[in-house]
Structures are given as structure tokens and as C-alpha cells.
Design an enzyme around this catalytic site. Structure first.
Site, PDB file in Angstrom:
ATOM      1  N   GLY A 177       0.854  -1.175   0.000  1.00  0.00           N
ATOM      2  CA  GLY A 177       0.000   0.000   0.000  1.00  0.00           C
ATOM      3  C   GLY A 177       0.893   1.228   0.000  1.00  0.00           C
ATOM      4  O   GLY A 177       1.933   1.259  -0.679  1.00  0.00           O
ATOM      5  N   ASN A 190       3.101   1.777  12.541  1.00  0.00           N
ATOM      6  CA  ASN A 190       2.930   2.661  13.694  1.00  0.00           C
ATOM      7  C   ASN A 190       2.429   1.873  14.889  1.00  0.00           C
ATOM      8  O   ASN A 190       1.703   0.888  14.726  1.00  0.00           O
ATOM      9  CB  ASN A 190       1.893   3.737  13.375  1.00  0.00           C
ATOM     10  N   LYS A 217       7.525   8.565  18.362  1.00  0.00           N
ATOM     11  CA  LYS A 217       6.613   8.547  17.203  1.00  0.00           C
ATOM     12  C   LYS A 217       5.173   8.739  17.668  1.00  0.00           C
ATOM     13  O   LYS A 217       4.361   9.381  16.984  1.00  0.00           O
ATOM     14  CB  LYS A 217       6.798   7.220  16.454  1.00  0.00           C
TER      15      LYS A 217
HETATM   16  N1  NDP Z   1       0.767   6.021   5.002  1.00  0.00           N
HETATM   17  C1  NDP Z   1       1.642   6.690   5.744  1.00  0.00           C
HETATM   18  O1  NDP Z   1       2.014   7.812   5.386  1.00  0.00           O
HETATM   19  C2  NDP Z   1       2.194   6.090   6.993  1.00  0.00           C
HETATM   20  C3  NDP Z   1       1.791   4.850   7.452  1.00  0.00           C
HETATM   21  N2  NDP Z   1       2.393   4.326   8.583  1.00  0.00           N
HETATM   22  C4  NDP Z   1       2.007   3.013   9.070  1.00  0.00           C
HETATM   23  O2  NDP Z   1       2.378   2.032   8.106  1.00  0.00           O
HETATM   24  C5  NDP Z   1       1.493   0.894   8.184  1.00  0.00           C
HETATM   25  C6  NDP Z   1       0.943   0.645   6.799  1.00  0.00           C
HETATM   26  O3  NDP Z   1       0.147   1.744   6.456  1.00  0.00           O
HETATM   27  P1  NDP Z   1      -0.202   2.141   4.951  1.00  0.00           P
HETATM   28  O4  NDP Z   1       0.863   1.724   4.037  1.00  0.00           O
HETATM   29  O5  NDP Z   1      -0.602   3.575   4.989  1.00  0.00           O
HETATM   30  O6  NDP Z   1      -1.505   1.247   4.719  1.00  0.00           O
HETATM   31  P2  NDP Z   1      -2.212   0.840   3.333  1.00  0.00           P
HETATM   32  O7  NDP Z   1      -3.614   0.490   3.681  1.00  0.00           O
HETATM   33  O8  NDP Z   1      -1.972   1.897   2.302  1.00  0.00           O
HETATM   34  O9  NDP Z   1      -1.403  -0.442   2.896  1.00  0.00           O
HETATM   35  C7  NDP Z   1      -1.527  -1.687   3.507  1.00  0.00           C
HETATM   36  C8  NDP Z   1      -1.518  -2.708   2.392  1.00  0.00           C
HETATM   37  O10 NDP Z   1      -1.492  -4.008   2.966  1.00  0.00           O
HETATM   38  C9  NDP Z   1      -2.246  -4.828   2.106  1.00  0.00           C
HETATM   39  N3  NDP Z   1      -2.688  -6.059   2.770  1.00  0.00           N
HETATM   40  C10 NDP Z   1      -3.521  -6.197   3.804  1.00  0.00           C
HETATM   41  N4  NDP Z   1      -3.665  -7.499   4.115  1.00  0.00           N
HETATM   42  C11 NDP Z   1      -2.911  -8.183   3.246  1.00  0.00           C
HETATM   43  C12 NDP Z   1      -2.639  -9.553   3.041  1.00  0.00           C
HETATM   44  N5  NDP Z   1      -3.207 -10.497   3.799  1.00  0.00           N
HETATM   45  N6  NDP Z   1      -1.799  -9.915   2.052  1.00  0.00           N
HETATM   46  C13 NDP Z   1      -1.247  -8.985   1.276  1.00  0.00           C
HETATM   47  N7  NDP Z   1      -1.442  -7.646   1.422  1.00  0.00           N
HETATM   48  C14 NDP Z   1      -2.274  -7.263   2.393  1.00  0.00           C
HETATM   49  C15 NDP Z   1      -3.426  -3.984   1.707  1.00  0.00           C
HETATM   50  O11 NDP Z   1      -3.996  -4.548   0.561  1.00  0.00           O
HETATM   51  P3  NDP Z   1      -5.443  -4.104   0.010  1.00  0.00           P
HETATM   52  O12 NDP Z   1      -5.122  -3.069  -1.038  1.00  0.00           O
HETATM   53  O13 NDP Z   1      -6.009  -5.367  -0.543  1.00  0.00           O
HETATM   54  O14 NDP Z   1      -6.208  -3.557   1.170  1.00  0.00           O
HETATM   55  C16 NDP Z   1      -2.763  -2.627   1.500  1.00  0.00           C
HETATM   56  O15 NDP Z   1      -2.389  -2.426   0.163  1.00  0.00           O
HETATM   57  C17 NDP Z   1       0.452   1.260   9.240  1.00  0.00           C
HETATM   58  O16 NDP Z   1       0.804   0.729  10.480  1.00  0.00           O
HETATM   59  C18 NDP Z   1       0.518   2.795   9.290  1.00  0.00           C
HETATM   60  O17 NDP Z   1       0.096   3.313  10.524  1.00  0.00           O
HETATM   61  C19 NDP Z   1       3.407   4.972   9.228  1.00  0.00           C
HETATM   62  C20 NDP Z   1       3.828   6.194   8.809  1.00  0.00           C
HETATM   63  C21 NDP Z   1       3.219   6.884   7.713  1.00  0.00           C
HETATM   64  C1  KPL Z   2       3.964  12.110  11.226  1.00  0.00           C
HETATM   65  C2  KPL Z   2       3.604  11.496   9.900  1.00  0.00           C
HETATM   66  C3  KPL Z   2       2.415  12.123   9.276  1.00  0.00           C
HETATM   67  C4  KPL Z   2       4.752  11.804   8.950  1.00  0.00           C
HETATM   68  O1  KPL Z   2       5.821  12.405   9.504  1.00  0.00           O
HETATM   69  C5  KPL Z   2       3.443  10.029  10.113  1.00  0.00           C
HETATM   70  O2  KPL Z   2       4.430   9.427  10.338  1.00  0.00           O
HETATM   71  C6  KPL Z   2       2.177   9.293  10.124  1.00  0.00           C
HETATM   72  O3  KPL Z   2       1.212   9.580   9.389  1.00  0.00           O
HETATM   73  O4  KPL Z   2       2.112   8.337  10.880  1.00  0.00           O
END
Ligand code: NDP
Ligand code: KPL
Length: 322
Positions: free
Chosen positions: A22, A115, A202
Site C-alpha cells: 500500500g 505505527n 513517534k
Molecule cells: N501512510 C503513511 O504515510 C504512513 C503509514 N504508517 C504506518 O504504516 C502501516 C501501513 O500503512 P499504509 O501503508 O498507509 O496502509 P495501506 O492500507 O496503504 O497499505 C496496507 C496494504 O497491505 C495490504 N494487505 C492487507 N492485508 C494483506 C494480506 N493479507 N496480504 C497482502 N497484502 C495485504 C493492503 O492490501 P489491500 O489493497 O487489498 O487492502 C494494502 O495495500 C500502518 O501501520 C501505518 O500506521 C506509518 C507512517 C506513515
Molecule cells: C507524522 C507522519 C504524518 C509523517 O511524519 C506520520 O508518520 C504518520 O502519518 O504516521
């Protein structure tokens, strides 16, 4: 837009698995592949699209396309990798016992990019405590369409080695190796000697902004512009600092001020918890709010505002899920 079709141009000996493609997995994995590293992406709903069309990364650093990526929908089809990055939402972490071991080399390491607090403990139970590193991602990114990631702001990661009980582990050789790989992909890395301190730091951002964005239906700029909500943010941050202090982790007032200043300067941002809420997906309430709250309370520190936030989020999450 630049195009990078070659996925076999290796500059590093280490191979990377992205569990979840994602916002985080797509952005960081895409940057690593663009830099020539060997990256393998686990996908769910986007598998067909990405295996045929690759990934598109729109980024403030310049847009690029990876026309071919190593895409998988089952970890059993993936090669064992040196570094297995967890980039799922924590609401999916119950799947980790099945996902991690098939893709992790015997001497490989799991990099927890999510996170929240206490996730490394759960991962260590699966793979062993000597095979876990935490990564705190300071990045604003969203998945906007299948295989299409929009990177909006920031990108640095703070790495910290995990040990049982989170005692400070210093800076290890494998942290430096992973840092070298990410830095070769243009991602700044900060090496932290103390993962628990970095995790609480964080949370200084995530607890107030993720929580209030959902409860108050607001973006970060709105929370910062209004005196009442800014006060709420600051009070919640003060409780996170108190929670950390209970574990002898001291977060300075300049760190807190820096988080406030950074957010005030940030482009108007909808937090990932708010995006999940609007899409009626489960919220990461337990990892981001529930877990630190329970740990602090069990250690004897009362965090009343965070408890209120937690209860409100639990209510909204349940209601939102129908
Ligand atoms: N986005 C950001 O800017 C930030 C995010 N984070 C943290 O990073 C983590 C990920 O967040 P983020 O990337 O935003 O989330 P997303 O929802 O964008 O991405 C998660 C991905 O995981 C996939 N997924 C879920 N289950 C499965 C599975 N069983 N097999 C394969 N793929 C799977 C989802 O697929 P599907 O498309 O099918 O749902 C999705 O594409 C979280 O803990 C978030 O808090 C931390 C800092 C910043
Ligand atoms: C603080 C921020 C927005 C990027 O620095 C982040 O890490 C989050 O969305 O969890």
C-alpha cells in the site's frame, strides 16, 4: 515521468520482501527497486493489476513508474529474503504467524515499519527476538488507486534494534546495512540506540493527530489552526511524554515543539487513521492508542485524556464497521 523496467540491477546483496504494497510498502519498496535492489512485493486486492502493470509512484521527489515488479499473492511463492518489511495495517497483524516464516531467511531480519507500540514483541514471538528491527516512518503517503502510490511529504525512517524488554541495544551492523540500502534509494535514515524511546517519540505525533482527526473529522492543518484543538493536541502530547517517562524514556520539550512546528508547516494532511475511517476500514486504535495506554496504566501512570480518546475511537470504530 521516468520509467524503470529493470528489476535485476542489484547494488546490494540483500533482498527485501514487502509484506503489504500500500502506501508504505509501495513507496519504500518502489524506491528500493528503483535504486537497483532486489524487492519482492506481497499484494492482496491489487495483485492482478500490479503483476500486469507494475507500480506508479507519484512523489514530491519526482514521479516514476516500475513497469515490472516481483508481485505475489501468497508468501509461499516468494523467495526467502534477508529483510522482511511489515507494511500491512496493524489490524492485519493476526496474519503474521502465517506470513513471516515462509519468506524470512534463517539469518534474515524482520523490519516492523508500522505505527504503534509493542508490535515487535508479537513479531519476536514468531521469529525470535534476535531477528527483529523496528522502523519508525516519518512519511506522508497514500495509495490512491491500484498500484498507484502518492508520496506527499517527508520520507525519513528511524531504525532501532529490538531486544526482549526493549532494553537499549545500541547501533548494530545490520542496522547500518539496512540504512545503507535505504540511503542508496534516497531515504534518510536515523539510527536510534533505543527502540522504545523512538517508538514513544513517534506516538507523540500519532496519538493526538491520528486520534483527533477521526473524532473531530479534521485534517492536521485544521487541528493546528484552531486554538482549542491545538491545546488538545498539546495536552495529549504531554500525556505521551508522561507515559514514556514511566519507562525512563525522556522526551524533551524541544522534541515536542519540533513535532508541533513540523505539523504546522506540513501540507494539509488527512491522517492514515482518518483515511481508514472514511473508507470504513478497521482503525489501528489498539496498536497506536490502546497498547501504549495499557502499558502506561499497568506501570501506574494515569493518562486520562488518552483514555478518553481511546474510548471515543473504540466507539467510532465499532459504529463505523456496522
Ligand atoms: N501512510 C503513511 O504515510 C504512513 C503509514 N504508517 C504506518 O504504516 C502501516 C501501513 O500503512 P499504509 O501503508 O498507509 O496502509 P495501506 O492500507 O496503504 O497499505 C496496507 C496494504 O497491505 C495490504 N494487505 C492487507 N492485508 C494483506 C494480506 N493479507 N496480504 C497482502 N497484502 C495485504 C493492503 O492490501 P489491500 O489493497 O487489498 O487492502 C494494502 O495495500 C500502518 O501501520 C501505518 O500506521 C506509518 C507512517 C506513515
Ligand atoms: C507524522 C507522519 C504524518 C509523517 O511524519 C506520520 O508518520 C504518520 O502519518 O504516521
Amino acid at each position: 515521468m521516468e520509467s524503470y523496467p529493470d528489476r535485476h540491477n542489484r547494488h546490494s546483496e540483500r533482498s527485501y520482501a514487502m509484506l503489504g504494497t500500500g502506501a508504505l510498502g509501495g513507496y519504500y519498496g518502489g524506491c528500493l527497486q528503483k535504486a537497483g535492489l532486489d524487492v519482492h512485493f506481497l499484494l492482496r486486492s491489487d495483485y492482478n493489476h500490479v503483476s500486469q502493470s507494475g507500480l506508479v509512484i507519484e512523489s514530491t521527489d519526482g514521479d516514476f513508474t516500475l513497469s515490472q515488479v516481483n508481485a505475489y499473492q501468497d508468501v509461499k511463492d516468494m523467495p526467502r529474503c534477508d529483510v522482511v518489511a511489515i507494511a500491512l495495517k496493524t489490524t492485519q497483524n493476526h496474519l503474521l504467524p502465517d506470513l513471516l516464516l515462509p519468506v524470512l531467511k534463517d539469518d534474515g531480519v524482520v523490519l516492523v515499519l508500522q505505527n504503534g507500540l509493542g508490535i515487535e514483541d508479537a513479531v519476536a514471538e514468531i521469529v525470535g527476538s534476535h531477528r527483529v528491527i523496528g522502523g519508525m516512518c516519518f512519511v506522508c503517503a497514500n495509495k490512491v488507486a491500484p498500484g498507484h502510490i502518492r508520496h506527499l511529504d517527508y520520507k525519513a525512517i528511524s531504525l532501532g534494534e529490538y531486544t526482549a524488554d526493549y532494553h537499549p541495544a545500541g547501533i548494530t551492523a545490520r542496522m547500518r546495512q539496512i540504512a545503507t540500502d535505504f540511503e542508496s534509494a534516497g531515504i534518510p535514515i536515523d539510527l536510534s540506540e533505543d527502540l522504545l524511546l523512538a517508538r514513544w517519540q513517534k506516538l507523540v505525533w500519532n496519538i493526538p493527530y491520528n486520534g483527533l482527526s477521526v473524532i473531530l473529522n479534521a485534517r492536521t492543518d485544521e487541528l493546528m489552526a484552531n486554538a482549542s484543538t491545538r491545546a488538545l493536541v498539546e495536552e495529549l502530547m504531554a500525556e505521551v511524554v508522561a507515559g514514556a517517562a514511566r519507562f525512563d524514556r525522556h522526551i524533551s520539550s524541544s522534541f515536542v515543539q519540533n513535532m508541533l512546528d513540523r505539523t504546522a508547516k506540513m501540507k494539509p494532511y488527512k491522517t492514515s487513521m482518518k483515511i481508514d475511517y472514511d473508507l470504513q476500514r478497521p482503525l489501528e486504535v489498539e496498536a497506536i492508542v490502546g497498547s501504549p495506554l495499557r502499558l502506561a496504566e499497568a506501570a501506574g501512570t494515569n493518562l486520562p485524556q488518552i483514555r478518553t480518546l481511546y474510548r471515543q475511537l473504540k466507539f467510532l470504530d465499532r459504529k463505523n464497521q456496522g
